[in-house]
Scaffold this motif. Structure first.
Motif: not given
Length: 971
Positions: A677-696
């Protein structure tokens, strides 16, 4: 053929072998045949027996079952004087006694009668004696009435099989038994098989059998939603019954009752009053107003008033007429309760009977649920009319009724011996818990009283993994129930035999051309051992009261107990989902959040969008094409995950800040790792899995099947003598037959990094490693109970159809073993483990069939049941190198004193930090989840330093006190 004393269950036409007068005549004929008049000690006993038999038949025809039973008891006494108490010639009179007990609702006594007759026949003949078909047919009826449809089906199968051995004498009764098989299949929702049998039954010349099959076809098509076809078969049944003799007017009455239920479900309300009156008139001809048959008539009246539409010119008039209808419905529900119980007499719809007063538990359950729904609807109506106090009164009455229904579900479930029967009940009674929890929420909203939060939470707990909890409780009850080892060993042997033959039957049926002789043999063996097991369980319950009390206690952990035991930095988040279905566009998501400081109870409306988001996230995480993720797929995942976070946790994020989360999911949520789950509104303008705000990144997260299991059953302080036992099999040159599972017909592919994985682990936790061809199933079974940690890095073959036969794939067996290299879930259930943790790595050990009310039926459940309180498992197949590295870091953090959830979190975060852009994809690291007890396994070095520091401080204090004391002495 006249049949005046057939059934006390809810089925419309019961023409089966079990309880028709034909059977009584037939038994009597056999009992009074040539064999019965040989060796008579006195002529008077023989004459008396014949007279009692004749009078018993006459009384049974009239429906005077008490008198009929008395006459058959007297007949039995005469036969005992003639032939002795162990003579097979007592069988017919004993079965007839059982039939009367069954018709009177004395089911336990009836079962005892049938089992006594079985013993006499088996002792004199064999277990293949055809007349045992009558015994098993009657037992099938009892289990059907009690709602154990799987058990009923097993007895039904064997009744038909045995009667078919002698079609010269039992052809007609075998036809009836075969038709009853169709009814069993209908109850199990196996409609296609049931239709096939019924269509064959329509070709019989016997009108009774034809009408039975027409009636069953009507019910089947009704349940399948094919209304017009069902109506056609009902009408054909009526026509056939009207043209037969007077005795079948009894069956016509039962059929009319069922037809009214059909009309109500089809919303053909205009036809209901006419058929309701016809059914009432027909039923009163044969039954009193204190019978389950009459209760069904009253239930139909109640359902009519509860569900029909009121015509009105304006809203106020509509509400008034609707309230009048609901109040009238309540009076009929109360009449149904009075009819369906032995001694309950209260006409006040705010009163309920005791469970023990029920004639049929299933019928009482249905009436209580509908009565609760009626109270709820009336409460909703009154609330909108500003009659809040009266609305609360009806909500409270509805809750009391449905809580009684929940207790009935528990009583019915714990009476089932087989896991399959419990699971079937859990799935079919989920609506009971939906109504109960919804009422708790309504009352909490209206009154603000915390007691309704507590009651709602306890009901949620009772709905979660109830079958699994019942099995675990049974196992615990055996430990403390004073049962001798000899009986426990006997139970183990029976369970192993049942499991083995079920596995052999399953594998044989997967063949292109199953061997019919083998299938028949395995079915016979399963039936034989299952019956012996059921009798052993009954013996344990009768002989060991402590075992019985522990097993049947319906206690779950409450809010106060949780808040006393939960850690300062922990939070429990438990969900219950009323999922939207085809009939309803909206559902509800209930959520409890519990810390040692506070709790909350919320309800969120959900629709198909919610389910679609879960499905989308799951498909993204598990897709085999993760290496080719495009920008759109990335954006869809990120936004779906963010929206799910808001649905599930967004409004409580502040109270969860800094907490370790223990999640008890429900329904499809069981497939989603909350780490994703992602707890902050994601920036999807470019693909970057490392920087997503995962709940973990904010929380350690673990999972459990229910809070009760976590606190009361998944707790183990004692550790085994040895540390780690790890397996990493190789599948090279493995020519075993994989044809049972299509996915693996080309063989199991080698897991390239599993050797590296177990060697990494051994750097931090020393133990015994079995790699490649040494990773044998026999070794695991022999030594597993001696180890504290079990690590299995191997393929898993998931069986969604039969979850108990999901399996771990060890290396190809060596020549000197009886094992096949497949460790089934059912085999794990029969083990006794002393490990505090099992790690099921590499493949999808956490996936499996989603069972309503139970969660995912994964292989991991077997380890929990076998005594291992903590599992680390994978929800999908993990890429080898990434999995090995995550496991290395997991054990590294475990070894320094981190708890299991935090160790897994840190290992995942390390992977994200060090991974290249491709391997930062959640598919590589999200699959691992921790289930159950997450307490640390080891004491970290910092704890030793803290201990040393504390010791130094204590010594300094002691020295200081001694110096002070010396000074005082000198002064």
């Amino acid at each position: 053929m006249k049949k005046r004393f057939v059934e006390v269950c809810n089925c419309p036409i019961i023409r089966s072998i079990y309880c028709c007068v034909f059977f009584v005549f037939f038994q009597s004929f056999l009992a009074l045949g040539v064999g019965a008049i040989e060796n008579r000690p006195t002529a008077n006993d023989s004459i008396q027996a014949i007279a009692y038999n004749r009078k018993g038949i006459a009384a049974a025809r009239l429906g005077d079952f008490e008198k009929a039973r008395d006459y058959f008891e007297r007949m039995k006494a005469c036969r005992i004087r003639q032939y002795g108490s162990d003579s097979y010639r007592l069988g017919s009179s004993i079965i007839n006694i059982g039939i009367q007990n069954k018709n009177l609702g004395n089911y336990d006594a009836a079962i005892e009668n049938y089992l006594e007759a079985e013993r006499l026949y088996v002792n004199h003949y064999s277990s293949e004696y055809p007349r045992l078909g009558f015994v098993y047919g009657n037992l099938s009826t009892i289990y059907k009435i009690r709602g154990d449809y799987l058990k009923a089906y097993e007895y039904n199968q064997n009744a038909f099989r045995l009667l078919s051995k002698d079609l010269k004498h039992y052809s007609r009764v075998a036809d009836q038994a075969r038709s009853s098989l169709a009814e069993s299949l209908l109850n199990l929702k196996r409609y296609d098989e049931a239709i096939r049998i019924c269509q064959e039954g329509l070709n019989k010349t016997d009108l009774d059998i034809r009408s039975y099959n027409l009636s069953l076809l009507a019910q089947i098509y009704w349940k399948r939603g094919e209304i017009e076809t069902a109506d056609k078969y009902y009408k054909e049944t009526f026509d056939l019954l009207k043209n037969t003799d007077e005795g079948n007017q009894y069956d016509l009455g039962l059929e009319l009752v069922d037809y009214v239920k059909f009309l109500l479900s089809a919303k053909k309300y205009e036809e209901v009053p006419h058929y309701n009156e016809l059914s009432r008139e027909a039923i009163r001809r044969y039954f009193t107003e204190r019978s389950t048959q009459y209760a069904n008539v009253m239930l139909n009246y109640a359902d009519y008033y509860a569900s029909r539409s009121s015509e009105a010119s304006h809203l106020a008039d509509f509400n008034r007429k609707r309230a009048e209808d609901l109040k009238l419905a309540l009076t009929y529900y109360q009449k149904a309760l009075i009819a369906a119980t032995g001694t309950f007499t209260a006409t006040d719809p705010f009163e309920n009977p005791e469970i023990k007063q029920a004639i049929s538990e299933l019928q009482l359950l249905e009436i209580l649920k509908k009565k609760s729904q009626c109270h709820t609807a009336l409460g909703d109506l009154l609330k909108t009319g500003s009659q809040k106090q009266e609305a609360v009164r009806h909500y409270q009455a509805g809750l009391e009724a449905v809580e009684l229904a929940v207790e009935l579900v528990h009583q019915i479930r714990t009476g089932f011996v087989s896991e399959e029967s419990r699971l079937f009940l859990s799935e079919n009674q989920q609506s009971t818990f939906v109504g109960a929890i919804n009422l708790c929420y309504k009352l909490y909203q209206q009154t603000g009283k915390p007691e309704y939060v507590a009651r709602g939470f306890e009901l949620t707990e009772k709905s979660k993994s109830a079958s699994f909890l019942a099995a675990v409780k049974d196992s615990r009850a055996q430990q403390f129930g004073g049962i001798p080892d000899s009986l426990l060993n006997k139970e183990d042997v029976l369970k192993i035999n049942i499991s083995n033959y079920k596995q052999m039957l399953y594998e044989e049926k997967q063949q292109a051309e199953p061997d019919s002789e083998k299938v028949a043999l395995y079915n016979t063996k399963i039936f034989y051992y299952s019956e012996k097991y059921a009798q052993l369980v009954q013996l344990l319950e009768d002989s060991f009261p402590k075992y019985y009390a522990f097993k049947y206690a319906n206690e779950v952990i409450g809010l106060d107990a949780i808040r006393d035991r939960i850690g300062n930095h922990d939070a429990i988040v438990e969900y219950f989902i009323d999922e939207p279905d085809e009939q309803e566009d909206s559902g509800s998501l209930f959520r409890f959040v519990i810390t040692n400081e506070q709790f909350s109870f919320s309800k969120t409306p959900i629709d198909s969008t919610f389910s679609n988001r879960i499905e989308g996230v799951y498909q993204f995480l598990t897709s085999s094409s993760y290496q080719y993720t495009d920008q759109k797929s990335y954006a869809d995942y990120a936004w779906s995950s963010y929206c799910l976070y808001n649905d599930l946790l967004g409004d409580v994020q502040d109270e969860l800040e800094g907490k370790t989360l223990v999640v008890i999911p429900d329904d499809k949520l069981s497939y989603i790792p909350f780490d994703a789950l992602i707890y902050e509104e994601p920036d999807t303008s470019r693909m970057n899995f490392r920087n997503l705000a995962y709940l973990i990144k904010k929380h350690s997260i673990s999972y459990t099947y229910s809070t009760t299991l976590l606190f009361d059953y998944f707790d183990k302080e004692q550790r085994a003598e040895k540390s780690l036992l790890a397996f990493a099999p190789s599948y090279e040159k493995d020519d075993r037959d994989y044809t049972v599972v299509a996915e693996y017909r080309a063989g199991l592919l080698p897991l390239l990094a599993v050797d590296k994985e177990v060697e990494y682990i051994n750097e931090y936790v020393q133990g015994d490693l079995y790699e490649d061809s040494l990773a044998q199933e026999a070794v695991f079974k022999k030594y597993a109970r001696d180890y504290d940690v079990l690590h299995l890095a191997m393929h898993t073959i998931v069986n969604d159809t039969l979850p108990m036969y999901s399996r771990l794939a060890f290396s190809k067996p060596t020549a000197n073993t009886d094992e096949d290299g497949w460790l089934n879930t059912s085999e794990i259930y029969n083990m006794q483990l002393n490990a505090r943790m099992a790690v099921l790595s590499a493949c999808n050990t956490g996936s499996g069939k989603l069972q309503k009310g139970e969660g995912v039926m994964s292989l991991a459940r077997g380890f929990l049941y076998a005594g291992c309180p903590s599992i680390v498992m994978t929800l999908w197949e993990v890429e080898d190198e990434s999995g090995a590295n995550i496991m290395r870091d997991f054990y590294k953090y475990l070894s320094v004193g981190k708890d299991k959830a935090e160790a897994l979190r840190l290992a995942k975060l390390a992977h994200i930090e060090n991974a290249d852009p491709l391997k930062a994809h959640p598919h590589f690291w999200l699959a691992y989840v921790a289930v159950g007890n997450t307490s640390p396994l080891y004491v970290g070095k910092e704890m030793y330093w803290l201990g040393a520091l504390a010791l130094v401080l204590v010594m300094l204090i002691v020295v200081d006190q001694m110096r002070r004391k010396r000074r005082k002495t000198q002064d």
